[in-house]
Motif scaffolding. Structure first.
Motif, PDB file in Angstrom:
ATOM      1  N   PRO A 132       0.788  -1.229   0.000  1.00  0.00           N
ATOM      2  CA  PRO A 132       0.000   0.000   0.000  1.00  0.00           C
ATOM      3  C   PRO A 132       0.825   1.286   0.000  1.00  0.00           C
ATOM      4  N   ASN A 133       2.142   1.199   0.183  1.00  0.00           N
ATOM      5  CA  ASN A 133       2.961   2.410   0.316  1.00  0.00           C
ATOM      6  C   ASN A 133       2.980   3.285  -0.933  1.00  0.00           C
TER       7      ASN A 133
ATOM      8  N   GLN B 296      10.921   4.486   6.313  1.00  0.00           N
ATOM      9  CA  GLN B 296       9.523   4.677   5.937  1.00  0.00           C
ATOM     10  C   GLN B 296       9.262   3.979   4.606  1.00  0.00           C
ATOM     11  N   GLY B 297       7.999   3.789   4.301  1.00  0.00           N
ATOM     12  CA  GLY B 297       7.607   3.126   3.066  1.00  0.00           C
ATOM     13  C   GLY B 297       7.564   4.030   1.858  1.00  0.00           C
ATOM     14  N   SER B 298       7.863   5.307   2.044  1.00  0.00           N
ATOM     15  CA  SER B 298       7.868   6.275   0.949  1.00  0.00           C
ATOM     16  C   SER B 298       8.832   7.406   1.306  1.00  0.00           C
ATOM     17  N   PRO B 299       9.429   8.042   0.304  1.00  0.00           N
ATOM     18  CA  PRO B 299      10.237   9.234   0.604  1.00  0.00           C
ATOM     19  C   PRO B 299       9.360  10.319   1.222  1.00  0.00           C
ATOM     20  N   THR B 300       9.964  11.156   2.050  1.00  0.00           N
ATOM     21  CA  THR B 300       9.237  12.267   2.643  1.00  0.00           C
ATOM     22  C   THR B 300       8.999  13.357   1.594  1.00  0.00           C
ATOM     23  N   VAL B 301       8.126  14.282   1.921  1.00  0.00           N
ATOM     24  CA  VAL B 301       7.869  15.413   1.024  1.00  0.00           C
ATOM     25  C   VAL B 301       9.163  16.192   0.788  1.00  0.00           C
ATOM     26  N   GLU B 302       9.953  16.365   1.832  1.00  0.00           N
ATOM     27  CA  GLU B 302      11.220  17.098   1.698  1.00  0.00           C
ATOM     28  C   GLU B 302      12.185  16.363   0.770  1.00  0.00           C
TER      29      GLU B 302
END
Length: 97
Positions: A13-14, A84-90
């Motif tokens: 789901p990431n 985390q399962g996705s890169p951050t917004v930054e």
């Protein structure tokens, strides 16, 4: 317009988190977001799929280190807040700049 592709497989789901973050940034960076579902281990091997989600910017994975395994698995990104399962917004802003 910058073309980005989100590679994913249905079991993880990431990719939806990455997709939401990219959509939030689309106005800042004039993005065209494509999606590519990887369905089999053979396809993962053929396209060099390094896990879900994988972000390609102009067909290049900006987060690849070369150590990621190829296959149908959820990908882990190292962030300032831990894995985390996705890169951050930054992180996304930085690779889109």
């Amino acid at each position: 317009m910058r073309r980005v592709t989100v590679q994913y497989f249905d079991g993880c789901p990431n990719w939806k988190v990455l997709d939401e973050r990219l959509r939030d940034l689309a106005g800042e960076h004039d993005l065209a977001i494509d999606h590519r579902r990887v369905e089999t281990p053979e396809e993962a091997e053929r396209v060099g799929f390094r896990g879900s989600p994988t972000l390609l910017i102009d067909d290049v994975d900006p987060f690849a280190t070369g150590d990621e395994p190829v296959g149908l698995a959820c990908r882990v990104y190292l962030t300032d807040d831990g894995p985390q399962g996705s890169p951050t917004v930054e992180q996304l802003r930085a690779v889109l700049a």
